[in-house]
Design a protein around this motif. Structure first.
Motif, mmCIF file in Angstrom:
data_model
loop_
_atom_site.group_PDB
_atom_site.id
_atom_site.type_symbol
_atom_site.label_atom_id
_atom_site.label_comp_id
_atom_site.label_asym_id
_atom_site.label_seq_id
_atom_site.Cartn_x
_atom_site.Cartn_y
_atom_site.Cartn_z
ATOM 1 N N ALA A 138 -74.727 1.006 -0.199
ATOM 2 C CA ALA A 138 -73.762 2.061 -0.521
ATOM 3 C C ALA A 138 -74.458 3.248 -1.180
ATOM 4 C CB ALA A 138 -72.672 1.507 -1.439
ATOM 5 N N PHE A 139 -75.334 2.961 -2.121
ATOM 6 C CA PHE A 139 -76.018 4.012 -2.874
ATOM 7 C C PHE A 139 -76.908 4.864 -1.977
ATOM 8 C CE2 PHE A 139 -79.890 5.179 -5.314
ATOM 9 C CZ PHE A 139 -79.322 6.091 -6.182
ATOM 10 N N SER A 140 -77.604 4.214 -1.052
ATOM 11 C CA SER A 140 -78.508 4.952 -0.170
ATOM 12 C C SER A 140 -77.746 5.963 0.673
ATOM 13 C CB SER A 140 -79.260 3.979 0.742
ATOM 14 O OG SER A 140 -80.276 4.648 1.458
ATOM 15 N N SER A 141 -76.522 5.612 1.051
ATOM 16 C CA SER A 141 -75.704 6.520 1.852
ATOM 17 C C SER A 141 -75.023 7.579 0.992
ATOM 18 C CB SER A 141 -74.645 5.718 2.617
ATOM 19 O OG SER A 141 -73.720 6.564 3.240
ATOM 20 N N ALA A 142 -74.497 7.169 -0.153
ATOM 21 C CA ALA A 142 -73.690 8.069 -0.980
ATOM 22 C C ALA A 142 -74.527 9.061 -1.779
ATOM 23 C CB ALA A 142 -72.805 7.258 -1.927
ATOM 24 N N GLY A 143 -75.764 8.678 -2.129
ATOM 25 C CA GLY A 143 -76.611 9.567 -2.917
ATOM 26 C C GLY A 143 -76.506 9.298 -4.407
ATOM 27 N N ASP A 173 -71.876 4.397 -9.250
ATOM 28 C CA ASP A 173 -72.296 5.751 -8.888
ATOM 29 C C ASP A 173 -71.937 6.076 -7.446
ATOM 30 O OD1 ASP A 173 -73.269 7.645 -10.632
ATOM 31 O OD2 ASP A 173 -75.344 7.494 -9.970
ATOM 32 N N SER A 174 -71.981 5.063 -6.567
ATOM 33 C CA SER A 174 -71.686 5.298 -5.153
ATOM 34 C C SER A 174 -70.244 5.709 -4.920
ATOM 35 C CB SER A 174 -71.974 4.029 -4.337
ATOM 36 O OG SER A 174 -73.347 3.712 -4.367
ATOM 37 N N LEU A 175 -69.359 5.399 -5.857
ATOM 38 C CA LEU A 175 -67.943 5.702 -5.679
ATOM 39 C C LEU A 175 -67.628 7.180 -5.885
ATOM 40 C CD1 LEU A 175 -66.484 2.534 -7.403
ATOM 41 C CD2 LEU A 175 -66.300 3.109 -4.979
ATOM 42 N N TRP A 176 -68.505 7.918 -6.588
ATOM 43 C CA TRP A 176 -68.252 9.351 -6.782
ATOM 44 C C TRP A 176 -69.502 10.194 -6.553
ATOM 45 C CZ3 TRP A 176 -66.162 7.388 -11.918
ATOM 46 C CH2 TRP A 176 -67.192 6.916 -12.751
ATOM 47 N N ALA A 177 -70.477 9.636 -5.852
ATOM 48 C CA ALA A 177 -71.712 10.365 -5.564
ATOM 49 C C ALA A 177 -71.451 11.482 -4.547
ATOM 50 C CB ALA A 177 -72.774 9.404 -5.043
ATOM 51 N N PRO A 178 -72.399 12.399 -4.384
ATOM 52 C CA PRO A 178 -72.163 13.596 -3.556
ATOM 53 C C PRO A 178 -71.778 13.314 -2.108
ATOM 54 C CG PRO A 178 -74.105 13.907 -4.930
ATOM 55 C CD PRO A 178 -73.681 12.489 -5.119
ATOM 56 N N ARG A 179 -72.313 12.245 -1.484
ATOM 57 C CA ARG A 179 -72.044 12.000 -0.070
ATOM 58 C C ARG A 179 -71.162 10.767 0.155
ATOM 59 N NH1 ARG A 179 -77.556 12.454 -0.261
ATOM 60 N NH2 ARG A 179 -77.776 10.286 0.404
ATOM 61 N N THR A 180 -70.443 10.356 -0.861
ATOM 62 C CA THR A 180 -69.655 9.126 -0.725
ATOM 63 C C THR A 180 -68.612 9.237 0.383
ATOM 64 O OG1 THR A 180 -68.416 7.444 -1.954
ATOM 65 C CG2 THR A 180 -67.881 9.751 -2.418
ATOM 66 N N ASP A 181 -68.324 8.104 1.011
ATOM 67 C CA ASP A 181 -67.299 8.055 2.052
ATOM 68 C C ASP A 181 -66.588 6.699 1.958
ATOM 69 O OD1 ASP A 181 -68.683 6.042 3.654
ATOM 70 O OD2 ASP A 181 -70.002 7.604 4.396
ATOM 71 N N PRO A 182 -65.541 6.474 2.746
ATOM 72 C CA PRO A 182 -64.794 5.222 2.629
ATOM 73 C C PRO A 182 -65.628 3.965 2.872
ATOM 74 C CG PRO A 182 -63.475 6.845 3.781
ATOM 75 C CD PRO A 182 -64.830 7.446 3.619
ATOM 76 N N ILE A 183 -66.637 4.055 3.720
ATOM 77 C CA ILE A 183 -67.485 2.886 3.972
ATOM 78 C C ILE A 183 -68.343 2.586 2.749
ATOM 79 C CG2 ILE A 183 -69.347 1.971 5.408
ATOM 80 C CD1 ILE A 183 -68.181 3.595 7.727
ATOM 81 N N ASP A 184 -68.944 3.611 2.159
ATOM 82 C CA ASP A 184 -69.699 3.421 0.924
ATOM 83 C C ASP A 184 -68.817 2.794 -0.159
ATOM 84 O OD1 ASP A 184 -71.885 4.716 2.110
ATOM 85 O OD2 ASP A 184 -71.206 6.675 1.405
#
Length: 352
Positions: A227-232, A175-186
């Motif tokens: 990753a999830f906590s950052s990406a949403g 989910d973290s790979l395409w979540a609303p706030r994902t970024d390269p670090i996530d």
């Protein structure tokens, strides 16, 4: 490359066979003298062992899946009545979730000691259930100040629950790979998390008493949660939150069942994510890698096995549509959600 990434302020201690000493050191570091320990009745003895040197004034064991508001209120009242200045949670996601619920309104610091691979300990996400609706939110105040990982504390977790919990952690990665706030670090954290979990989970199944597989799992679970906590929350978690809160389905098993269907739903619309996942699994396609892992560890297969009825599908669709993130790689329609839920209920081939 343009993005913003915020790193959460948290101390993480990997301490095999040393949980008790490290927990005591963390309590000392935080200057606490009146500690509340939250652990389910089934883990009460383990929690007392882990906190044997800590100044505990209250043991609280009312741990309920999905953290009902009424349970949270009783825990908050107990913390206030005992003038608690720190909370220690010893257990899985529900236990950590209750500690977060106390922190949400009191501001009390939390030291988390996970015994599963839920990952809640590494996120600033809280969740509460009232009636048939689960509400989640993000608040920096609920993030545990310290996490103590000790693989020996997971040895009592049965293989079946280890599998479901590990796949729940894997769902955080995906989910973290395409979540609303994902970024390269996530995405980097999620990719490494997939590799660790895909290696650790079969090792736990092959040798439940071994520590190497369980240490890999804790490492992967931490990466996935960070990753999830950052990406949403992406589509997968929105679906599972509805299913868990509305139909009281078991958290980890629901995530384990739903994951391949969301991956199949989104994969063609997110080719870069699909390739990254395939590389992490070491397979030609992401779905092939996930399904191979699921077969190897005898993963949960169908939502109907956990009480999700055919009649629940149409009831769930509009609630999921309301919660689905607009940024999902593929348009989320009523028909698409209905087909996904039906396939997940029956345990049908996600590739179809």
């Amino acid at each position: 490359m343009r993005f913003e990434h915020e790193t959460l302020a948290q101390r993480v201690c990997f301490a095999p066979s040393e949980a008790s000493a490290v927990v005591w050191a963390e309590v000392e570091r935080l200057g606490a003298s009146r500690v509340m320990v939250i652990a389910s009745a089934s883990e009460a003895d383990l929690a007392k062992s882990v906190t044997s040197d800590v100044p505990v004034v209250l043991h609280h064991d009312e741990v309920v899946m999905h953290v009902p508001v009424a349970s949270a209120e009783r825990a908050r009242a107990a913390a206030t009545a005992h003038d608690v200045d720190l909370v220690i949670s010893v257990g899985g996601g529900s236990t950590t979730g209750l500690a977060k619920a106390v922190a949400l309104t009191s501001g009390l610091p939390v030291v988390a000691v996970p015994t599963t691979y839920a990952g809640s300990e590494a996120t600033s996400v809280w969740g509460l259930t009232e009636g048939a609706r689960k509400t989640t939110g993000v608040d920096a105040g609920v993030l545990p100040r310290s996490v103590v990982y000790d693989a020996t504390l997971t040895l009592s977790l049965p293989v079946g629950l280890s599998v479901a919990s590990g796949l729940n952690a894997l769902a955080h990665c995906v989910d973290s790979l395409w979540a609303p706030r994902t970024d390269p670090i996530d995405q980097a954290l999620a990719g490494e998390g997939v590799r660790a979990l895909a290696a650790g989970l079969p090792a736990v199944v092959a040798d439940p008493a071994g520590l190497e597989g369980r240490e890999r799992m804790l490492y992967g679970a931490y990466l996935s949660a960070t990753a999830f906590s950052s990406a949403g929350s992406g589509l997968h978690h929105k679906i599972c939150h509805v299913l868990g809160g509305r139909y009281d389905l078991p958290h980890a098993q629901t995530h384990a069942v739903v994951l391949p269907y969301v991956l199949a739903f989104n994969a063609q619309a997110a080719p870069q994510v699909e390739r990254r996942l395939a590389e992490a699994f070491g397979t030609a396609s992401a779905l092939e890698g996930l399904q191979r892992l699921r077969r190897t560890v005898d993963a949960p297969v169908a939502l109907r096995d956990y009480g999700f009825a055919e009649a629940d599908i149409d009831d769930a669709v509009p609630v999921i549509l309301e919660a689905a993130p607009p940024s999902n790689p593929r348009e989320v329609t009523a028909d698409g959600v209905r087909r996904l839920l039906r396939a997940a209920r029956e345990g049908a081939d996600p590739a179809a």
